[in-house]
Write a protein that holds these residues in place. Sequence first.
Motif, mmCIF file in Angstrom:
data_model
loop_
_atom_site.group_PDB
_atom_site.id
_atom_site.type_symbol
_atom_site.label_atom_id
_atom_site.label_comp_id
_atom_site.label_asym_id
_atom_site.label_seq_id
_atom_site.Cartn_x
_atom_site.Cartn_y
_atom_site.Cartn_z
ATOM 1 N N GLY A 154 3.347 -11.791 12.882
ATOM 2 C CA GLY A 154 2.878 -11.734 11.500
ATOM 3 C C GLY A 154 3.963 -11.247 10.554
ATOM 4 N N ALA A 155 3.548 -11.027 9.301
ATOM 5 C CA ALA A 155 4.511 -10.689 8.242
ATOM 6 C C ALA A 155 5.305 -9.429 8.573
ATOM 7 C CB ALA A 155 3.751 -10.500 6.930
ATOM 8 N N VAL A 156 4.625 -8.397 9.024
ATOM 9 C CA VAL A 156 5.305 -7.137 9.347
ATOM 10 C C VAL A 156 6.002 -7.259 10.708
ATOM 11 C CG1 VAL A 156 4.967 -4.678 9.835
ATOM 12 C CG2 VAL A 156 3.666 -5.769 7.973
ATOM 13 N N GLY A 176 -1.022 -13.677 19.561
ATOM 14 C CA GLY A 176 -2.210 -14.352 20.077
ATOM 15 C C GLY A 176 -2.126 -15.856 20.191
ATOM 16 N N LYS A 180 3.350 -18.893 18.898
ATOM 17 C CA LYS A 180 3.917 -17.655 18.332
ATOM 18 C C LYS A 180 4.867 -17.006 19.340
ATOM 19 C CE LYS A 180 -0.012 -16.734 15.283
ATOM 20 N NZ LYS A 180 -0.932 -15.741 14.708
ATOM 21 N N TYR A 196 -1.665 -12.284 24.180
ATOM 22 C CA TYR A 196 -2.779 -11.428 24.598
ATOM 23 C C TYR A 196 -4.084 -12.205 24.747
ATOM 24 C CZ TYR A 196 -4.695 -11.247 19.816
ATOM 25 O OH TYR A 196 -5.248 -11.576 18.613
ATOM 26 N N ASN A 220 0.370 -2.614 15.174
ATOM 27 C CA ASN A 220 -0.243 -3.320 14.043
ATOM 28 C C ASN A 220 -1.709 -3.633 14.277
ATOM 29 O OD1 ASN A 220 1.820 -3.721 12.077
ATOM 30 N ND2 ASN A 220 2.803 -5.202 13.443
ATOM 31 N N CYS A 242 0.740 1.545 12.199
ATOM 32 C CA CYS A 242 0.895 0.811 10.939
ATOM 33 C C CYS A 242 -0.408 0.140 10.541
ATOM 34 C CB CYS A 242 1.998 -0.235 11.109
ATOM 35 S SG CYS A 242 2.145 -1.316 9.694
ATOM 36 N N TYR A 248 -10.723 -3.796 12.080
ATOM 37 C CA TYR A 248 -11.122 -3.857 10.660
ATOM 38 C C TYR A 248 -12.504 -4.476 10.465
ATOM 39 C CZ TYR A 248 -6.226 -2.817 9.396
ATOM 40 O OH TYR A 248 -4.988 -2.251 9.252
ATOM 41 N N PHE A 273 1.103 5.869 8.839
ATOM 42 C CA PHE A 273 1.762 5.926 7.525
ATOM 43 C C PHE A 273 1.242 4.795 6.651
ATOM 44 C CE2 PHE A 273 4.830 2.376 7.087
ATOM 45 C CZ PHE A 273 4.597 1.753 8.297
ATOM 46 N N VAL A 275 2.756 2.432 3.472
ATOM 47 C CA VAL A 275 4.096 2.105 2.960
ATOM 48 C C VAL A 275 4.370 2.782 1.619
ATOM 49 C CG1 VAL A 275 3.366 -0.082 1.900
ATOM 50 C CG2 VAL A 275 5.761 0.235 2.590
ATOM 51 N N LEU A 318 -6.343 -14.760 8.208
ATOM 52 C CA LEU A 318 -5.594 -13.630 8.786
ATOM 53 C C LEU A 318 -6.296 -13.088 10.024
ATOM 54 C CD1 LEU A 318 -4.814 -11.507 5.592
ATOM 55 C CD2 LEU A 318 -3.115 -12.634 7.042
ATOM 56 N N ASN A 323 -1.931 -17.597 10.915
ATOM 57 C CA ASN A 323 -0.620 -17.527 10.249
ATOM 58 C C ASN A 323 0.497 -17.190 11.219
ATOM 59 O OD1 ASN A 323 -1.981 -14.867 10.299
ATOM 60 N ND2 ASN A 323 -0.104 -14.131 9.372
#
Length: 332
Positions: A154-156, A176, A180, A196, A220, A242, A248, A273, A275, A318, A323
């Motif tokens: 992903g992006a991060v 996943g 990728k 995974y 993540n 992160c 979620y 943390f 950002v 997402l 993505n």
Amino acid sequence: MTQQIVLKSRPLGIPSLQNFETITVEIPKLTQGKVLLMAHTFSVDPYMRGRMSDAKSYIAPFAIGEPIMGGGVAQVVESNADGFKAGDFVLGMVPWQEEMVVDATGLQVVDEKIAPLSYYLGILGMPGLTAYFGLLDIGKPQKGETVVVSGAAGAVGIVVGQIAKIHGCRVVGIAGDQSKVDYLMNDLGFDAAINYKTENNIAGALAAVCPDGVDVYFDNVGGEISDAVISQINKGARIIICGQISLYNATSQPVGPRIQPTILKRSALMQGFIVSNYASRFPEGFKALAEWVGSGQLKYTNTTYHGFEKLPEAFIALFEGKNLGKLIVEMK
Ligand SMILES: NC(=O)c1ccc[n+]([C@@H]2O[C@H](COP(=O)([O-])OP(=O)(O)OC[C@H]3O[C@@H](n4cnc5c(N)ncnc54)[C@H](OP(=O)(O)O)[C@@H]3O)[C@@H](O)[C@H]2O)c1
């Protein structure tokens, strides 16, 4: 008049298109300190899921009937604010709206001659800075150490893995999808990657590709993937919390293994943390990321949806892993 997407209802579990509504609103007058913007590219980000629920967090929830707010790049159509002129591209937190009048405070002019506009939402923006500060400030990766990153494609994640490689680490990604995994290894130079979704023994697969254990874990996703990684940390390991995307959409609180004995016995550090904690150091992060992009040491990719009406679908994607790299929505 212009189109706006509002939060219609709070999702239970994975968000659906029914949680969003597109309405037509008036564009207010351009008063002092404001700019009229035409949307160009929106960012959809996992943290926005948290704002769709009304649970207390580090950022206020979206209100029902109010526009979704997110990162975006837009073009100034008309300006009544110092420092902004028609034609400028700006970056900021903006409503999901095609045309908008917003306060110029908090907007930043971005230059497409320095980098493609989408990069300001990805590698040179919030996700890139997240990877940079989380990995380097908390993870402190040392040459020869093993770094594991989940949500690796992903992006991060793709930035974390590449920065760890720049620092001479052995890098293992968890993602996943086979395409990728192939991208991480063949295009980004990860040393190993695990799918995974097809691997039924993640801990065993990790042990096979991390024969010397795990020194740094950039988390993540949380959940069972993280349980498997944390069981294999070395003495003095650093665990960077992160994101927890696997949780979620949870409708009840899952119970995992008690990890404190592992943290204790391995004298490990685990730190979460946000950002924005590093806001005062963003120029440092931007400079480093821009140099690595410029020198070709950091590669980047986007998954792009096209059209304002695609915003809800892109956001939901997402959570379906659709993505590779940063997920953005371009207006054209
Ligand atoms: N702390 C901060 O300040 C900060 C800032 C930015 C982002 N974050 C967090 O960092 C994480 C990555 O953000 P991003 O913007 O780079 O998103 P992203 O990785 O580009 O997109 C989300 C990815 O998460 C994976 N995913 C979705 N559901 C999953 C599940 N149930 N289990 C495991 N993986 C799942 C999917 O990839 P797969 O195909 O691999 O499943 C999906 O592509 C998120 O948790 C986000 O909340 C935190």
